[in-house]
Design an enzyme around this catalytic site. Sequence first.
Site, PDB file in Angstrom:
ATOM      1  CD  GLU A  16      -3.751  46.634  36.030  1.00  0.00           C
ATOM      2  OE1 GLU A  16      -5.720  46.644  34.967  1.00  0.00           O
ATOM      3  OE2 GLU A  16      -3.674  48.263  35.824  1.00  0.00           O
ATOM      4  CB  SER A 174      -8.058  46.253  39.235  1.00  0.00           C
ATOM      5  OG  SER A 174      -7.148  46.145  37.836  1.00  0.00           O
ATOM      6  CE1 TYR A 247      -6.336  40.901  37.210  1.00  0.00           C
ATOM      7  CE2 TYR A 247      -7.436  42.675  38.619  1.00  0.00           C
ATOM      8  CZ  TYR A 247      -6.911  42.482  36.476  1.00  0.00           C
ATOM      9  OH  TYR A 247      -7.038  42.877  36.279  1.00  0.00           O
ATOM     10  NE  ARG A 287     -14.253  43.473  28.983  1.00  0.00           N
ATOM     11  CZ  ARG A 287     -12.848  43.930  29.783  1.00  0.00           C
ATOM     12  NH1 ARG A 287     -12.932  43.163  30.121  1.00  0.00           N
ATOM     13  NH2 ARG A 287     -13.697  44.728  31.149  1.00  0.00           N
ATOM     14  CG  ASP A 289     -16.668  46.210  30.809  1.00  0.00           C
ATOM     15  OD1 ASP A 289     -16.121  45.429  29.422  1.00  0.00           O
ATOM     16  OD2 ASP A 289     -15.568  45.799  32.290  1.00  0.00           O
ATOM     17  CD  GLU A 304     -14.542  49.457  33.567  1.00  0.00           C
ATOM     18  OE1 GLU A 304     -12.977  50.094  33.079  1.00  0.00           O
ATOM     19  OE2 GLU A 304     -14.488  48.090  33.965  1.00  0.00           O
ATOM     20  CG  ASN A 306     -11.219  47.479  29.959  1.00  0.00           C
ATOM     21  OD1 ASN A 306      -9.860  47.370  30.935  1.00  0.00           O
ATOM     22  ND2 ASN A 306     -12.372  47.019  31.131  1.00  0.00           N
ATOM     23  N   GLY A 310      -7.662  42.740  28.478  1.00  0.00           N
ATOM     24  CA  GLY A 310      -6.200  41.420  28.681  1.00  0.00           C
ATOM     25  C   GLY A 310      -6.522  40.553  27.415  1.00  0.00           C
TER      26      GLY A 310
HETATM   27  N1  LIG Z   1     -22.907  51.404  39.330  1.00  0.00           N
HETATM   28  C1  LIG Z   1     -23.248  50.079  39.514  1.00  0.00           C
HETATM   29  N2  LIG Z   1     -23.899  49.090  39.778  1.00  0.00           N
HETATM   30  C2  LIG Z   1     -24.200  47.673  39.935  1.00  0.00           C
HETATM   31  N3  LIG Z   1     -22.922  47.488  40.084  1.00  0.00           N
HETATM   32  C3  LIG Z   1     -21.503  47.998  39.821  1.00  0.00           C
HETATM   33  C4  LIG Z   1     -22.098  49.314  39.801  1.00  0.00           C
HETATM   34  N4  LIG Z   1     -20.627  49.992  39.111  1.00  0.00           N
HETATM   35  C5  LIG Z   1     -19.406  49.197  39.031  1.00  0.00           C
HETATM   36  N5  LIG Z   1     -19.815  47.808  39.297  1.00  0.00           N
HETATM   37  C6  LIG Z   1     -19.729  46.765  40.039  1.00  0.00           C
HETATM   38  O1  LIG Z   1     -18.049  47.039  39.955  1.00  0.00           O
HETATM   39  C7  LIG Z   1     -17.004  46.232  39.394  1.00  0.00           C
HETATM   40  C8  LIG Z   1     -16.110  47.781  39.247  1.00  0.00           C
HETATM   41  O2  LIG Z   1     -16.387  48.716  39.121  1.00  0.00           O
HETATM   42  P1  LIG Z   1     -15.237  49.548  37.377  1.00  0.00           P
HETATM   43  O3  LIG Z   1     -16.551  50.516  36.911  1.00  0.00           O
HETATM   44  O4  LIG Z   1     -16.337  47.874  35.941  1.00  0.00           O
HETATM   45  O5  LIG Z   1     -14.664  49.763  37.699  1.00  0.00           O
HETATM   46  P2  LIG Z   1     -13.236  48.953  37.230  1.00  0.00           P
HETATM   47  O6  LIG Z   1     -12.129  49.799  36.318  1.00  0.00           O
HETATM   48  O7  LIG Z   1     -12.359  49.298  38.322  1.00  0.00           O
HETATM   49  O8  LIG Z   1     -13.259  47.781  36.293  1.00  0.00           O
HETATM   50  C9  LIG Z   1     -18.262  46.598  38.135  1.00  0.00           C
HETATM   51  O9  LIG Z   1     -17.176  44.677  37.042  1.00  0.00           O
HETATM   52  C10 LIG Z   1     -19.513  46.024  38.752  1.00  0.00           C
HETATM   53  O10 LIG Z   1     -19.547  44.596  39.015  1.00  0.00           O
HETATM   54 MG   LIG Z   2     -14.796  47.221  35.065  1.00  0.00          MG
END
Ligand SMILES: Nc1ncnc2c1ncn2[C@@H]1O[C@H](COP(=O)(O)OP(=O)(O)O)[C@@H](O)[C@H]1O
Ligand SMILES: [Mg+2]
Length: 354
Positions: A16, A174, A247, A287, A289, A304, A306, A310
């Site tokens: 990144e 990401s 991205y 942040r 989510d 998650e 963060n 950003g």
């Molecule tokens: N349990 C879930 N149900 C629905 N969508 C999910 C789930 N887990 C992840 N996602 C989707 O995948 C994306 C990436 O997952 P995330 O856990 O945020 O990992 P990263 O750290 O890669 O952003 C999320 O922004 C969402 O769109």
């Molecule tokens: Mg995410």
Amino acid sequence: MKKKLVAVIYGGRSSEHEVSIESAKTVLDLAEKAGFRALGVLIGRDGRWTAADPRLGSKGPPLIFDPADGSLLRGRSRLKPDCYFPIIHGTTGEDGVLQGLLEMAGAAYAGCGVESSAIGMDKILSKKLAAERGVPVLPHVLIEAAEKGSLERGLRKAATLPLPLFVKPVSLGSSVGVTKVKSRAALGPAVRKALRFDTAVMIERGVDRAREIVVGVLGEGASAASSVCGEVKPKGRHEFFDYEAKYLDDDGMDFILPAALPAAVAAALRDRAAAAFRALGCSGMARVDFLLDPRDPRRFWFCEINTAPGFTSHSLYPRLWNETGVSPERVVARLVKIGEARRSARARLSIARK
Ligand SMILES: Nc1ncnc2c1ncn2[C@@H]1O[C@H](COP(=O)(O)OP(=O)(O)O)[C@@H](O)[C@H]1O
Ligand SMILES: [Mg+2]
């Protein structure tokens, strides 16, 4: 009065690197707007530190970090930043490694400390701690590459979770290695793919067509405050927030600010975001989510956290605060102040044996 010196550490050895350069441009501007002298400290892909200004694309002399007192040697002169501002996303910047170096030197720095940065990188540990404080989380199954039979056991256990499932590396970001799994047959290959990127992988119950709500948290401990809620919507053919939507596709997402939510739901999300921040012992910024049931926004789950969001001019975190009535330069000023206060509090702790 002499202006304080804020050293913005950016770049780094992670994938990144480029995003970090964009964030640093904004943070340097904001630090100056907030009344500081700002110094750009670029960590190159080779790991070397240089004085640099990403806004001008200029690179200055090499810098050597002195772990004895956190000062920077530039040729024969020595600079002593009042506060560092790490703005490196991903490994070594966001995971507590850089924070540990600054901590060793007794330097003040903005943002989360060693433990919360490290925990924030681990999706399973952060879920565990958040859940302990009553933040709703989705069930998951863990698969560890080093454990014999873990893959077979994990796949068997995952049979109890309804489709769709999300397979994700535990300590990445990401959306790298993330797959939405819509059939039982697709689960094994998705897990094997994720295992290429990380030694631990989670199979999580999926929220189909989830709404994604983001909340900024700013502050420290009990006084940490939450921003308004924002909603990110992957656009077009992106079924979830995959790497491409984030991205590669210029038109991959919409950001709705504030998110259209019933007032009680928005209040609950803000409250739970601050609870997650405190549960991990975060400091300064993060942040948080969430995933929402598209049919019933009262049903939501932590996705998650963060700890190095950003910070470019169009990034979610500064925009969330701006919408909440705190300008981006005030966010930067607050983060520096919190970092300095934390260092002073630590310095006051007794190191004597009695
Ligand atoms: N349990 C879930 N149900 C629905 N969508 C999910 C789930 N887990 C992840 N996602 C989707 O995948 C994306 C990436 O997952 P995330 O856990 O945020 O990992 P990263 O750290 O890669 O952003 C999320 O922004 C969402 O769109
Ligand atoms: Mg995410």
